[in-house]
Scaffold this motif. Structure first.
Motif, short mmCIF file in Angstrom:
data_model
loop_
_atom_site.label_atom_id
_atom_site.label_comp_id
_atom_site.label_asym_id
_atom_site.label_seq_id
_atom_site.Cartn_x
_atom_site.Cartn_y
_atom_site.Cartn_z
N VAL A 93 0.95 -1.26 0.25
CA VAL A 93 0.46 0.16 -0.33
C VAL A 93 1.02 1.76 0.18
O VAL A 93 0.64 2.20 -0.43
CB VAL A 93 -0.66 -0.05 1.66
N ALA A 96 2.28 1.21 -3.66
CA ALA A 96 1.75 2.07 -4.50
C ALA A 96 1.45 3.39 -4.72
O ALA A 96 1.45 4.07 -5.23
CB ALA A 96 -0.14 1.28 -4.57
N LEU A 97 1.06 3.89 -2.91
CA LEU A 97 0.80 5.28 -2.89
C LEU A 97 1.64 5.67 -3.21
O LEU A 97 1.71 7.50 -3.01
CB LEU A 97 0.09 5.30 -1.60
N SER A 100 4.60 6.69 -8.21
CA SER A 100 4.65 6.56 -9.87
C SER A 100 4.89 6.67 -11.19
O SER A 100 4.11 7.37 -12.34
CB SER A 100 4.11 8.60 -9.73
N LEU A 105 -0.17 -0.47 -11.41
CA LEU A 105 0.52 -0.25 -10.09
C LEU A 105 -1.23 -0.20 -10.75
O LEU A 105 -1.66 0.82 -11.52
CB LEU A 105 0.60 0.66 -9.57
N THR A 107 -3.29 1.24 -8.52
CA THR A 107 -3.90 2.64 -6.71
C THR A 107 -5.34 2.59 -6.63
O THR A 107 -5.43 2.24 -5.66
CB THR A 107 -2.79 3.64 -7.15
#
Length: 232
Positions: A93, A96-97, A100, A105, A107
């Motif tokens: 998590v 993914a957050l 970029s 992914l 997200t």
């Protein structure tokens, strides 16, 4: 006792126009709960639903979906299972957050299942199965170790050849960590179900296929195309 079976086999195929992304989709019975590990993506949605029907199951029967990581080919079909709790590693998590640059992914999935999301750490357990952090392919790639030492690795080990060579073919987060994760997985597992290949047995330094016969894969081509097959 934990039971598992492969609903749809992972296929180690890429093309010059992109990645097919047919991952290993595994159904597990952990005590009295149905668990799916890596439900795949839109391209194998109909075969997945058919495989469940053939076993007398439907999407409402699945209690948990475990995601090894948040790449589209492993995760998008999570949305098929409206009653399932969704399990993913805390590290994935965070990755993914904050990342970029990884083109695969999904997200947005985190927000879509937030009310059903269970975030776990390395060593946490579910119904006697243990989550194992195997970073490298992504920042938080996670495997699941069953009672019989069967390890579902996702793309921490994509193909049997990666286990044989003790080297990841590619990684989106860290090649060095990816190689370390392969070594870690081989050290704790008796059987490995890789992300895009058939299961194999680990016996010391020996690695061999679990099944005598390979999975059947049929490729249908319509229209004008020149097909070149490259075996690696």
């Amino acid at each position: 006792m934990h039971k598992w079976e492969i609903l749809l086999p992972g296929v180690p195929i890429t093309t010059n126009l992109g990645f097919l992304g047919l991952c290993s989709i595994v159904l597990m019975r952990l005590d009295d709960k149905y668990v799916i590990f890596d439900p795949g993506h839109y391209g194998n949605r109909e075969p997945l639903l058919s495989a469940l029907r053939n076993r007398g199951l439907n999407v409402h029967d699945i209690d948990y979906v475990v995601l090894s990581h948040l790449h589209f080919d492993h995760a998008i079909n999570t949305l098929l299972f409206p009653k399932a709790r969704i399990i993913i590693s805390r590290s994935e998590v965070d990755y993914a957050l904050s990342n970029s640059n990884d083109p695969y992914l999904v997200t947005y999935l985190i927000d879509l299942v937030r009310d059903r999301l269970i975030v776990v750490n390395d060593g946490d357990e579910l119904l006697g199965a243990r989550f194992v952090l195997l970073p490298g392919h992504t920042g938080g790639t996670m495997g699941l170790l069953l009672e019989d030492k069967t390890l579902l690795t996702g793309d921490a080990i994509k193909y049997m050849s990666e286990a044989v060579n003790r080297r990841a073919s590619f990684a989106y987060y860290s090649g060095e960590l990816a190689n370390e994760s392969i070594t870690k997985a081989l050290g704790i597992a008796r059987v490995i179900i890789p992300g895009h290949d058939a299961p194999f047995i680990v016996e010391g330094n020996s690695i061999k296929p679990l099944m005598d016969e390979p999975f059947n894969f049929q490729l249908t081509i319509r229209g004008r195309i020149r097909l070149a097959i490259v075996n690696e």
